[in-house]
Design a protein around this motif. Structure first.
Motif, PDB file in Angstrom:
ATOM      1  N   SER A  85     -82.423   0.910  10.031  1.00 16.02           N
ATOM      2  CA  SER A  85     -81.221   0.064  10.038  1.00 16.02           C
ATOM      3  C   SER A  85     -81.285  -0.889   8.849  1.00 16.02           C
ATOM      4  O   SER A  85     -82.281  -1.582   8.650  1.00 16.02           O
ATOM      5  N   TYR A  86     -80.223  -0.906   8.052  1.00 21.57           N
ATOM      6  CA  TYR A  86     -80.217  -1.760   6.872  1.00 21.57           C
ATOM      7  C   TYR A  86     -78.826  -2.353   6.664  1.00 21.57           C
ATOM      8  O   TYR A  86     -77.839  -1.884   7.228  1.00 21.57           O
ATOM      9  N   THR A  87     -78.774  -3.391   5.858  1.00 21.87           N
ATOM     10  CA  THR A  87     -77.518  -4.100   5.610  1.00 21.87           C
ATOM     11  C   THR A  87     -77.209  -4.117   4.118  1.00 21.87           C
ATOM     12  O   THR A  87     -78.106  -4.290   3.295  1.00 21.87           O
ATOM     13  N   THR A 113     -71.839   1.268   4.267  1.00 21.17           N
ATOM     14  CA  THR A 113     -72.246   1.915   5.477  1.00 21.17           C
ATOM     15  C   THR A 113     -72.645   3.315   5.231  1.00 21.17           C
ATOM     16  O   THR A 113     -73.325   3.905   6.000  1.00 21.17           O
ATOM     17  N   THR A 153     -73.765  -3.313   8.273  1.00 21.60           N
ATOM     18  CA  THR A 153     -75.044  -2.811   8.785  1.00 21.60           C
ATOM     19  C   THR A 153     -74.929  -1.343   9.171  1.00 21.60           C
ATOM     20  O   THR A 153     -73.980  -0.944   9.842  1.00 21.60           O
ATOM     21  N   GLY A 166     -83.231  -5.076   5.003  1.00 21.26           N
ATOM     22  CA  GLY A 166     -83.536  -4.351   6.231  1.00 21.26           C
ATOM     23  C   GLY A 166     -84.507  -3.212   6.014  1.00 21.26           C
ATOM     24  O   GLY A 166     -85.268  -3.185   5.048  1.00 21.26           O
TER      25      GLY A 166
END
Length: 207
Positions: A163-165, A18, A176, A132
């Motif tokens: 926004s990415y995971t 995160t 995420t 993402g």
């Protein structure tokens, strides 16, 4: 911006879970993380460092971005172009896991640069650990100036990431991260007639 211990928290926080950007060591900068924008063609041959707003694609670049003509030399303009090019190299590392091109444009003592490259080798899009809108996008590079007691350049770059995971392992629960804005404090040093990265520290900007 004279120390070299940069680190892990911020840099690692932003790229892998995160927050691949915890805080670097004392007074030393840390490296950024993968950000937004898709790998559309750019002047430096790879990921976009500015402009595009679409999500990153899953395609893997065939080759790392090469230094653009604008980033050749030791002028202030070349320094700005190099900062943008360096972000392209960071994006390439986060897409492919290959941090060698990034390190080739960094001083050997740049700990944050090495930590970013090492982390990207483990957490990247190519191995499925990153997905993402993760490519880093440069909004602007400002304040580049030569140090009064050195031959280095100092300045900042405003960057955003979508926004990415991330996943720490194939079996780990995906994490995420929301879109964010950062300020990268950079220090460049001359090498063989061109600028290379001496220090880089990423700090989250408050809304």
């Amino acid at each position: 911006m004279t120390h070299r211990n940069r680190p892990t928290p911020k840099l690692l926080a932003c790229l892998a879970t995160t927050a691949l950007l915890a805080s670097c060591g004392q007074a030393s900068p840390e490296a950024g993380r993968p950000n937004t924008a898709p790998p559309t063609a750019s002047s430096s041959g790879g990921q976009p460092s500015s402009g595009s707003t679409t999500a990153a694609t899953s395609s893997t670049p065939a080759a790392p971005p090469s230094r653009p003509t604008a980033a050749v030399g030791l002028s202030l303009a070349a320094g700005e172009a190099f900062v943008r090019h360096y972000v392209d190299l960071m994006n390439y590392a986060s897409q492919t896991g290959d941090g060698a091109p990034l390190l080739a444009e960094s001083e050997a003592g740049c700990e944050g640069c090495k930590q970013y490259a090492d982390f990207a080798a483990k957490i990247n899009a190519a191995n499925g650990a990153l997905s993402g809108d993760y490519l880093e996008r440069v909004a602007e590079v400002t304040g580049l100036a030569r140090g009064s007691n050195s031959n280095r350049l100092f300045g900042t770059a405003a960057v955003t990431i979508g926004s990415y995971t991330t996943k720490n392992s194939p079996t780990a629960k995906p994490v995420t991260s929301k879109p964010r804005s950062y300020t990268e404090k950079v220090a460049l040093s001359p090498s063989n007639g061109n600028w290379i990265m001496y220090e880089i520290k990423l700090e989250e900007r408050q809304p």
